[in-house]
Write a protein that holds these residues in place. Structure first.
Motif, PDB file in Angstrom:
ATOM      1  N   MET A  34       0.841  -1.175   0.000  1.00  0.00           N
ATOM      2  CA  MET A  34       0.000   0.000   0.000  1.00  0.00           C
ATOM      3  C   MET A  34       0.889   1.242   0.000  1.00  0.00           C
ATOM      4  O   MET A  34       1.961   1.237   0.573  1.00  0.00           O
ATOM      5  N   LEU A  35       0.380   2.288  -0.622  1.00  0.00           N
ATOM      6  CA  LEU A  35       1.132   3.533  -0.700  1.00  0.00           C
ATOM      7  C   LEU A  35       0.205   4.697  -0.418  1.00  0.00           C
ATOM      8  O   LEU A  35      -0.889   4.776  -0.982  1.00  0.00           O
ATOM      9  N   ASN A  36       0.608   5.564   0.471  1.00  0.00           N
ATOM     10  CA  ASN A  36      -0.161   6.752   0.818  1.00  0.00           C
ATOM     11  C   ASN A  36       0.828   7.894   0.942  1.00  0.00           C
ATOM     12  O   ASN A  36       1.416   8.116   1.991  1.00  0.00           O
ATOM     13  N   ARG A  37       1.041   8.647  -0.141  1.00  0.00           N
ATOM     14  CA  ARG A  37       2.040   9.703  -0.178  1.00  0.00           C
ATOM     15  C   ARG A  37       1.462  10.916  -0.873  1.00  0.00           C
ATOM     16  O   ARG A  37       0.856  10.806  -1.930  1.00  0.00           O
ATOM     17  N   VAL A  38       1.663  12.096  -0.277  1.00  0.00           N
ATOM     18  CA  VAL A  38       1.157  13.345  -0.830  1.00  0.00           C
ATOM     19  C   VAL A  38       2.291  14.360  -0.842  1.00  0.00           C
ATOM     20  O   VAL A  38       2.997  14.518   0.155  1.00  0.00           O
ATOM     21  N   ILE A  39       2.449  15.055  -1.965  1.00  0.00           N
ATOM     22  CA  ILE A  39       3.385  16.160  -2.067  1.00  0.00           C
ATOM     23  C   ILE A  39       2.617  17.342  -2.638  1.00  0.00           C
ATOM     24  O   ILE A  39       2.019  17.239  -3.716  1.00  0.00           O
ATOM     25  N   LEU A  40       2.606  18.449  -1.901  1.00  0.00           N
ATOM     26  CA  LEU A  40       1.843  19.632  -2.297  1.00  0.00           C
ATOM     27  C   LEU A  40       2.728  20.868  -2.260  1.00  0.00           C
ATOM     28  O   LEU A  40       3.624  20.968  -1.415  1.00  0.00           O
ATOM     29  N   VAL A  41       2.451  21.808  -3.143  1.00  0.00           N
ATOM     30  CA  VAL A  41       3.056  23.129  -3.078  1.00  0.00           C
ATOM     31  C   VAL A  41       1.924  24.127  -3.251  1.00  0.00           C
ATOM     32  O   VAL A  41       1.163  24.053  -4.221  1.00  0.00           O
ATOM     33  N   GLY A  42       1.805  25.030  -2.301  1.00  0.00           N
ATOM     34  CA  GLY A  42       0.746  26.025  -2.368  1.00  0.00           C
ATOM     35  C   GLY A  42       0.968  27.137  -1.372  1.00  0.00           C
ATOM     36  O   GLY A  42       1.992  27.198  -0.690  1.00  0.00           O
ATOM     37  N   ARG A  43      -0.024  28.009  -1.284  1.00  0.00           N
ATOM     38  CA  ARG A  43       0.044  29.154  -0.373  1.00  0.00           C
ATOM     39  C   ARG A  43      -0.960  28.981   0.759  1.00  0.00           C
ATOM     40  O   ARG A  43      -2.066  28.493   0.537  1.00  0.00           O
ATOM     41  N   LEU A  44      -0.563  29.399   1.952  1.00  0.00           N
ATOM     42  CA  LEU A  44      -1.455  29.316   3.109  1.00  0.00           C
ATOM     43  C   LEU A  44      -2.606  30.293   2.941  1.00  0.00           C
ATOM     44  O   LEU A  44      -2.405  31.442   2.537  1.00  0.00           O
ATOM     45  N   THR A  45      -3.805  29.844   3.257  1.00  0.00           N
ATOM     46  CA  THR A  45      -4.994  30.690   3.121  1.00  0.00           C
ATOM     47  C   THR A  45      -5.215  31.571   4.338  1.00  0.00           C
ATOM     48  O   THR A  45      -5.960  32.553   4.269  1.00  0.00           O
ATOM     49  N   LYS A  46      -4.608  31.216   5.460  1.00  0.00           N
ATOM     50  CA  LYS A  46      -4.659  32.028   6.678  1.00  0.00           C
ATOM     51  C   LYS A  46      -3.482  31.626   7.555  1.00  0.00           C
ATOM     52  O   LYS A  46      -2.786  30.653   7.271  1.00  0.00           O
ATOM     53  N   ASP A  47      -3.246  32.345   8.623  1.00  0.00           N
ATOM     54  CA  ASP A  47      -2.155  32.013   9.531  1.00  0.00           C
ATOM     55  C   ASP A  47      -2.385  30.631  10.138  1.00  0.00           C
ATOM     56  O   ASP A  47      -3.527  30.259  10.430  1.00  0.00           O
ATOM     57  N   PRO A  48      -1.313  29.858  10.345  1.00  0.00           N
ATOM     58  CA  PRO A  48      -1.465  28.545  10.976  1.00  0.00           C
ATOM     59  C   PRO A  48      -2.034  28.678  12.386  1.00  0.00           C
ATOM     60  O   PRO A  48      -1.824  29.677  13.068  1.00  0.00           O
ATOM     61  N   GLU A  49      -2.748  27.646  12.805  1.00  0.00           N
ATOM     62  CA  GLU A  49      -3.352  27.608  14.136  1.00  0.00           C
ATOM     63  C   GLU A  49      -2.577  26.602  14.980  1.00  0.00           C
ATOM     64  O   GLU A  49      -2.611  25.398  14.714  1.00  0.00           O
ATOM     65  N   LEU A  50      -1.865  27.097  15.997  1.00  0.00           N
ATOM     66  CA  LEU A  50      -1.050  26.230  16.849  1.00  0.00           C
ATOM     67  C   LEU A  50      -1.779  25.947  18.152  1.00  0.00           C
ATOM     68  O   LEU A  50      -2.300  26.859  18.794  1.00  0.00           O
ATOM     69  N   ARG A  51      -1.836  24.655  18.517  1.00  0.00           N
ATOM     70  CA  ARG A  51      -2.424  24.235  19.792  1.00  0.00           C
ATOM     71  C   ARG A  51      -1.498  23.202  20.416  1.00  0.00           C
ATOM     72  O   ARG A  51      -0.570  22.712  19.775  1.00  0.00           O
ATOM     73  N   TYR A  52      -1.798  22.859  21.642  1.00  0.00           N
ATOM     74  CA  TYR A  52      -1.035  21.825  22.349  1.00  0.00           C
ATOM     75  C   TYR A  52      -2.012  20.800  22.914  1.00  0.00           C
ATOM     76  O   TYR A  52      -3.073  21.166  23.408  1.00  0.00           O
ATOM     77  N   THR A  53      -1.640  19.530  22.826  1.00  0.00           N
ATOM     78  CA  THR A  53      -2.447  18.470  23.417  1.00  0.00           C
ATOM     79  C   THR A  53      -2.321  18.549  24.934  1.00  0.00           C
ATOM     80  O   THR A  53      -1.409  19.218  25.446  1.00  0.00           O
ATOM     81  N   PRO A  54      -3.193  17.866  25.671  1.00  0.00           N
ATOM     82  CA  PRO A  54      -3.069  17.871  27.141  1.00  0.00           C
ATOM     83  C   PRO A  54      -1.702  17.383  27.631  1.00  0.00           C
ATOM     84  O   PRO A  54      -1.237  17.790  28.686  1.00  0.00           O
ATOM     85  N   SER A  55      -1.043  16.539  26.850  1.00  0.00           N
ATOM     86  CA  SER A  55       0.283  16.049  27.242  1.00  0.00           C
ATOM     87  C   SER A  55       1.408  16.970  26.765  1.00  0.00           C
ATOM     88  O   SER A  55       2.584  16.648  26.943  1.00  0.00           O
ATOM     89  N   GLY A  56       1.062  18.113  26.141  1.00  0.00           N
ATOM     90  CA  GLY A  56       2.068  19.102  25.763  1.00  0.00           C
ATOM     91  C   GLY A  56       2.643  18.967  24.374  1.00  0.00           C
ATOM     92  O   GLY A  56       3.648  19.609  24.056  1.00  0.00           O
ATOM     93  N   VAL A  57       2.055  18.157  23.499  1.00  0.00           N
ATOM     94  CA  VAL A  57       2.560  17.973  22.142  1.00  0.00           C
ATOM     95  C   VAL A  57       1.964  19.063  21.244  1.00  0.00           C
ATOM     96  O   VAL A  57       0.748  19.261  21.210  1.00  0.00           O
ATOM     97  N   ALA A  58       2.831  19.762  20.504  1.00  0.00           N
ATOM     98  CA  ALA A  58       2.391  20.834  19.606  1.00  0.00           C
ATOM     99  C   ALA A  58       1.750  20.255  18.355  1.00  0.00           C
ATOM    100  O   ALA A  58       2.222  19.260  17.796  1.00  0.00           O
ATOM    101  N   VAL A  59       0.666  20.892  17.908  1.00  0.00           N
ATOM    102  CA  VAL A  59       0.006  20.520  16.658  1.00  0.00           C
ATOM    103  C   VAL A  59      -0.464  21.805  15.974  1.00  0.00           C
ATOM    104  O   VAL A  59      -1.037  22.679  16.607  1.00  0.00           O
ATOM    105  N   ALA A  60      -0.154  21.919  14.686  1.00  0.00           N
ATOM    106  CA  ALA A  60      -0.561  23.100  13.916  1.00  0.00           C
ATOM    107  C   ALA A  60      -1.430  22.662  12.748  1.00  0.00           C
ATOM    108  O   ALA A  60      -1.144  21.662  12.085  1.00  0.00           O
ATOM    109  N   ASN A  61      -2.494  23.423  12.516  1.00  0.00           N
ATOM    110  CA  ASN A  61      -3.381  23.197  11.388  1.00  0.00           C
ATOM    111  C   ASN A  61      -3.286  24.391  10.449  1.00  0.00           C
ATOM    112  O   ASN A  61      -3.206  25.539  10.906  1.00  0.00           O
ATOM    113  N   PHE A  62      -3.300  24.111   9.153  1.00  0.00           N
ATOM    114  CA  PHE A  62      -3.315  25.182   8.158  1.00  0.00           C
ATOM    115  C   PHE A  62      -3.930  24.636   6.878  1.00  0.00           C
ATOM    116  O   PHE A  62      -4.057  23.422   6.697  1.00  0.00           O
ATOM    117  N   THR A  63      -4.334  25.549   6.011  1.00  0.00           N
ATOM    118  CA  THR A  63      -4.927  25.170   4.733  1.00  0.00           C
ATOM    119  C   THR A  63      -4.063  25.714   3.613  1.00  0.00           C
ATOM    120  O   THR A  63      -3.687  26.886   3.624  1.00  0.00           O
TER     121      THR A  63
END
Length: 163
Positions: A1-30
């Protein structure tokens, strides 16, 4: 099985950074990724692809990328679901980024200081900034011509040639 994505584009808004309860950083962006073809009106359409990145690369994305920044994403597609407040199942498909590349220098996107590509901000495993990839010319880096200003003929036998 293969699941691979390569994208080049521009962010539509500033990334949203949060932390899990255990302190792990996670950022979402479009990312807005242009399609390779034009529609019937001759306009280029774009796809808006949700991306998520974890740990130190997430912090780097949040610190150095802004709305309009050009970025490259290497990762995999992931689908998840949850039940919303109305009891309906909601499905989400997103790209889980293993690597995010900053593809333009700071301030290059509309003069807003939107991206960072220099000095000491790797965004993933073995990804390094452009500054770290291009040694100083005076220090004998890989861009220097080893035969410049020598003036002597090059003595190479046919056995040494790879072709």
């Amino acid at each position: 099985m293969l699941n691979r994505v390569i994208l080049v584009g521009r962010l539509t808004k500033d990334p949203e950074l949060r932390y899990t309860p255990s302190g792990v950083a996670v950022a979402n962006f479009t990312l807005a990724v242009n399609r390779t073809f034009s529609n019937q009106q001759g306009e280029r359409e774009a796809d808006f692809i949700n991306c998520v990145v974890w740990r130190k690369p997430a912090e780097n994305v949040a610190n150095y990328l802004k709305k309009g920044s050009l970025a490259g994403v290497d990762g995999r597609i992931q689908t998840r679901s949850y039940d919303n407040n109305e009891g309906r199942r909601v499905f989400i498909t997103e790209v889980v980024a293993e690597s995010v590349q900053f593809l333009e220098p700071r301030g290059a996107s509309q003069g807003q200081g939107n991206a960072y590509a220099g000095g000491g901000a790797p965004t993933g495993g073995n990804d390094y900034s452009r500054q770290n990839q291009q040694p100083d010319r005076q220090s004998g880096g890989f861009n220097d011509d080893p035969f410049a200003n020598d003036g002597k003929p090059i003595d190479i036998s046919d056995d040494d040639l790879p072709f």
